[in-house]
Design an enzyme around this catalytic site. Structure first.
Site, PDB file in Angstrom:
ATOM      1  N   ASP A 242      20.136  20.173 -13.658  1.00 38.85           N
ATOM      2  CA  ASP A 242      20.512  21.113 -12.425  1.00 38.85           C
ATOM      3  C   ASP A 242      21.443  22.261 -13.082  1.00 38.85           C
ATOM      4  O   ASP A 242      22.109  21.511 -13.961  1.00 38.85           O
ATOM      5  CB  ASP A 242      21.277  20.105 -11.234  1.00 38.85           C
ATOM      6  CG  ASP A 242      21.426  21.143 -10.211  1.00 38.85           C
ATOM      7  OD1 ASP A 242      20.820  22.212 -10.119  1.00 38.85           O
ATOM      8  OD2 ASP A 242      22.052  20.674  -9.151  1.00 38.85           O
TER       9      ASP A 242
ATOM     10  N   ARG B  62      23.449  28.578 -11.982  1.00 38.52           N
ATOM     11  CA  ARG B  62      24.837  28.865 -12.040  1.00 38.52           C
ATOM     12  C   ARG B  62      25.200  29.171 -13.338  1.00 38.52           C
ATOM     13  O   ARG B  62      26.062  29.953 -13.636  1.00 38.52           O
ATOM     14  CB  ARG B  62      25.623  27.594 -11.517  1.00 38.52           C
ATOM     15  CG  ARG B  62      25.601  27.604  -9.973  1.00 38.52           C
ATOM     16  CD  ARG B  62      26.014  26.161  -9.546  1.00 38.52           C
ATOM     17  NE  ARG B  62      24.857  25.288  -9.389  1.00 38.52           N
ATOM     18  CZ  ARG B  62      24.889  23.839  -9.279  1.00 38.52           C
ATOM     19  NH1 ARG B  62      25.798  23.482  -8.981  1.00 38.52           N
ATOM     20  NH2 ARG B  62      23.988  23.203  -9.178  1.00 38.52           N
TER      21      ARG B  62
ATOM     22  N   ARG C   8      18.634  34.497 -13.489  1.00 42.45           N
ATOM     23  CA  ARG C   8      18.406  33.015 -13.113  1.00 42.45           C
ATOM     24  C   ARG C   8      17.527  32.517 -14.312  1.00 42.45           C
ATOM     25  O   ARG C   8      17.625  31.475 -14.926  1.00 42.45           O
ATOM     26  CB  ARG C   8      17.833  32.934 -11.892  1.00 42.45           C
ATOM     27  CG  ARG C   8      18.916  32.906 -10.763  1.00 42.45           C
ATOM     28  CD  ARG C   8      18.368  32.692  -9.467  1.00 42.45           C
ATOM     29  NE  ARG C   8      17.603  31.062  -9.530  1.00 42.45           N
ATOM     30  CZ  ARG C   8      18.523  30.119  -8.877  1.00 42.45           C
ATOM     31  NH1 ARG C   8      19.685  30.531  -8.884  1.00 42.45           N
ATOM     32  NH2 ARG C   8      18.000  29.003  -9.094  1.00 42.45           N
TER      33      ARG C   8
ATOM     34  N   HIS D 112      16.885  29.078 -17.037  1.00 40.79           N
ATOM     35  CA  HIS D 112      15.716  28.135 -17.269  1.00 40.79           C
ATOM     36  C   HIS D 112      15.247  28.168 -18.951  1.00 40.79           C
ATOM     37  O   HIS D 112      14.871  27.164 -19.111  1.00 40.79           O
ATOM     38  CB  HIS D 112      14.493  28.703 -16.306  1.00 40.79           C
ATOM     39  CG  HIS D 112      14.833  28.480 -14.777  1.00 40.79           C
ATOM     40  ND1 HIS D 112      15.735  27.403 -14.397  1.00 40.79           N
ATOM     41  CD2 HIS D 112      14.780  29.256 -13.873  1.00 40.79           C
ATOM     42  CE1 HIS D 112      15.677  27.314 -13.006  1.00 40.79           C
ATOM     43  NE2 HIS D 112      15.198  28.390 -12.532  1.00 40.79           N
TER      44      HIS D 112
ATOM     45  N   SER E 172      10.432  20.480  -8.708  1.00 43.19           N
ATOM     46  CA  SER E 172      10.385  19.396  -7.605  1.00 43.19           C
ATOM     47  C   SER E 172       9.286  20.479  -6.681  1.00 43.19           C
ATOM     48  O   SER E 172       8.931  21.376  -6.544  1.00 43.19           O
ATOM     49  CB  SER E 172      11.693  19.339  -6.835  1.00 43.19           C
ATOM     50  OG  SER E 172      11.949  20.557  -6.091  1.00 43.19           O
TER      51      SER E 172
ATOM     52  N   LEU F 286       8.996   7.425 -28.308  1.00 46.02           N
ATOM     53  CA  LEU F 286       9.614   7.610 -27.008  1.00 46.02           C
ATOM     54  C   LEU F 286       8.551   7.843 -26.177  1.00 46.02           C
ATOM     55  O   LEU F 286       7.660   8.796 -26.501  1.00 46.02           O
ATOM     56  CB  LEU F 286      10.601   8.853 -27.463  1.00 46.02           C
ATOM     57  CG  LEU F 286      11.153   9.443 -25.947  1.00 46.02           C
ATOM     58  CD1 LEU F 286      12.609   8.647 -25.697  1.00 46.02           C
ATOM     59  CD2 LEU F 286      11.747  10.933 -26.176  1.00 46.02           C
TER      60      LEU F 286
ATOM     61  N   SER G  96      18.503  14.130  -4.394  1.00 46.00           N
ATOM     62  CA  SER G  96      17.479  15.331  -3.983  1.00 46.00           C
ATOM     63  C   SER G  96      16.107  14.943  -4.334  1.00 46.00           C
ATOM     64  O   SER G  96      15.245  15.582  -4.996  1.00 46.00           O
ATOM     65  CB  SER G  96      17.864  16.362  -4.945  1.00 46.00           C
ATOM     66  OG  SER G  96      19.146  17.089  -4.835  1.00 46.00           O
TER      67      SER G  96
HETATM   68  C1  FPP Z   1      17.815  23.440 -11.719  1.00 48.13           C
HETATM   69  O1  FPP Z   1      18.680  24.523 -11.872  1.00 48.13           O
HETATM   70  C2  FPP Z   1      16.738  23.307 -12.557  1.00 48.13           C
HETATM   71  C3  FPP Z   1      15.185  23.579 -12.334  1.00 48.13           C
HETATM   72  C4  FPP Z   1      14.872  24.070 -11.031  1.00 48.13           C
HETATM   73  C5  FPP Z   1      14.098  23.434 -13.181  1.00 48.13           C
HETATM   74  C6  FPP Z   1      14.579  22.930 -14.464  1.00 48.13           C
HETATM   75  C7  FPP Z   1      13.614  23.458 -15.541  1.00 48.13           C
HETATM   76  C8  FPP Z   1      14.165  23.609 -16.815  1.00 48.13           C
HETATM   77  C9  FPP Z   1      15.224  22.827 -17.410  1.00 48.13           C
HETATM   78  C10 FPP Z   1      13.255  24.516 -17.582  1.00 48.13           C
HETATM   79  C11 FPP Z   1      11.649  24.071 -17.378  1.00 48.13           C
HETATM   80  C12 FPP Z   1      11.220  22.828 -18.267  1.00 48.13           C
HETATM   81  C13 FPP Z   1      10.032  22.739 -18.399  1.00 48.13           C
HETATM   82  C14 FPP Z   1       9.382  21.152 -19.130  1.00 48.13           C
HETATM   83  C15 FPP Z   1       9.022  23.403 -17.395  1.00 48.13           C
HETATM   84  P1  FPP Z   1      18.813  25.520 -10.454  1.00 48.13           P
HETATM   85  O2  FPP Z   1      17.763  26.570 -10.734  1.00 48.13           O
HETATM   86  O3  FPP Z   1      18.511  24.621  -9.285  1.00 48.13           O
HETATM   87  O4  FPP Z   1      20.183  25.820 -10.761  1.00 48.13           O
HETATM   88  P2  FPP Z   1      21.035  26.071  -9.825  1.00 48.13           P
HETATM   89  O5  FPP Z   1      21.416  25.072  -8.831  1.00 48.13           O
HETATM   90  O6  FPP Z   1      22.508  26.464 -10.521  1.00 48.13           O
HETATM   91  O7  FPP Z   1      20.774  27.481  -8.918  1.00 48.13           O
END
Ligand code: FPP
Length: 264
Positions: free
Chosen positions: A30, A34, A43, A47, A75, A141, A206
Site C-alpha cells: 500500500d 501517496r 500515481r 505503481h 483487489s 519459492l 482491507s
Molecule cells: C496500493 O497503492 C497498491 C495497489 C492498488 C496496487 C499494487 C500494485 C503494485 C505494487 C504494482 C503492480 C504489481 C503487479 C504484479 C501487477 P495505492 O494506489 O492504494 O496507494 P495510496 O493508498 O497511497 O493511494
C-alpha cells in the site's frame, strides 16, 4: 538492521524448520499513490516503482528463507479506480508476467494466482494460466499473486460451491468443517500466512485473506510500498520473531491447519 541479524532458515533432513523465519509471508503493498504525490509524480509512477520493489522483495524473500510469499496486487475493489489507473495496473501485470516469468522460472519460483478469473481480459487470463503452468513443478519459492482478489468474494465463491456439492449429494452438511471449507478456497493447497505485512501505516486487512489470517501475525510498517526495502522487510520479520504465537492456547509453532504440500 544487517542481514546477519535475521536468523536464516535452516532445515533438517526431514524438512522441519529449525528457525523462526516465517514460512509464509503475505504483503499488502500500500501507499504507491501517496509516494507518488509526495514526489510530485503521477500515481502511475508509484505503481511502476512498486513493481521494481516487488522484484527486489521476491529475491529477498528467497534469500531470507521464506517459502511462500503472497502479494496483494489488485483487489476486487480496485475496479472502482479511474479507468486510466485500472488500465495501467492491468498493463503492469501483463508486463510483469511477460518480462519476469522466464527469470522467475529459471530461479525455481512456482507462481500461483488467487482471485476471480471470470471477467478478466482474455489475454490476462491466458498469461495467468501460462505463469502457473510453466512453473507448476518448480520447488523454490512459491509466489502467490492475489489478482482481482477479495476475501469476502473468495468465501462467497467457496460457499456457493459447497452448497452445490451438498445439493448434488457430493458432500454431507455434517462434513462442512473448518478443514473442508479451507479446501474450497483459492488457497486450498497453501498453508495460512504466518506473517502479514502492510505498508503505508494503514492498519487494516482491507478484504485480504480474511479466513486464512485467523492466526497470522500482523505487522504494519510506516513506509509506502515504493520505499519498502530489505531493511524494512527484515525489521518486520524481526518483529514477527519477537511475537509469541499462541494459537489460542495451542502449544504449536505453526498454524493449526492440516499440513499441506507447498512445493518445497
Ligand atoms: C496500493 O497503492 C497498491 C495497489 C492498488 C496496487 C499494487 C500494485 C503494485 C505494487 C504494482 C503492480 C504489481 C503487479 C504484479 C501487477 P495505492 O494506489 O492504494 O496507494 P495510496 O493508498 O497511497 O493511494
Amino acid at each position: 538492521m544487517s542481514e546477519a541479524e535475521v536468523p536464516q532458515s535452516t532445515e533438517t533432513a526431514d524438512d522441519t524448520p529449525t528457525s523462526a523465519v516465517p514460512r509464509h509471508v503475505a504483503i499488502i503493498m500500500d501507499g504507491n499513490g501517496r509516494w507518488a504525490a509526495a514526489h510530485g509524480l503521477p500515481r502511475v509512477e508509484g505503481h511502476r516503482r512498486g513493481v521494481e520493489v516487488l522484484r527486489r522483495t521476491i529475491r529477498a524473500a528467497g534469500e531470507i528463507g521464506i517459502k511462500i510469499i503472497t502479494i496483494f496486487s489488485f483487489s476486487s475493489e480496485n475496479w472502482s479506480r479511474p479507468a486510466a489507473e485500472v488500465g495501467e495496473l492491468m498493463g503492469l501485470l501483463r508486463r510483469f508476467i511477460r518480462n519476469d516469468l522466464a527469470e522467475l522460472h529459471r530461479s525455481g519460483v512456482r507462481v500461483r494466482i488467487i482471485g476471480e478469473r471470470a471477467g478478466l481480459a482474455a489475454d490476462i487470463g491466458r498469461l495467468l494460466v501460462e505463469a502457473e503452468e510453466l512453473t507448476k513443478d518448480n520447488t523454490g519459492l512459491t509466489l502467490v499473486v492475489a489478482f482481482n482478489y477479495g476475501a469476502r468474494q473468495e468465501i462467497a465463491r467457496a460457499a456457493r460451491r459447497i452448497a452445490e456439492d451438498v445439493a448434488q449429494g457430493r458432500l454431507k452438511p455434517a462434513d462442512v468443517t473448518i478443514d473442508s471449507v479451507g479446501g474450497y478456497l483459492d488457497t486450498a493447497d497453501l498453508p495460512d500466512p504466518d506473517l502479514i505485512i502492510r505498508t503505508s501505516g494503514e492498519q487494516r486487512l482491507s478484504n485480504f485473506l480474511l479466513w486464512q489470517s485467523a492466526y497470522s501475525e500482523l505487522v504494519f510498517v510506516p513506509v509506502n510500498w515504493p520505499d519498502f526495502d530489505r531493511a524494512v522487510f527484515e525489521g518486520a520479520i524481526r518483529e514477527y520473531q519477537q511475537r509469541e504465537r499462541r494459537f489460542c492456547g495451542l502449544a504449536a509453532k505453526t498454524a493449526p491447519t492440516t499440513p499441506v504440500k507447498t512445493g518445497s
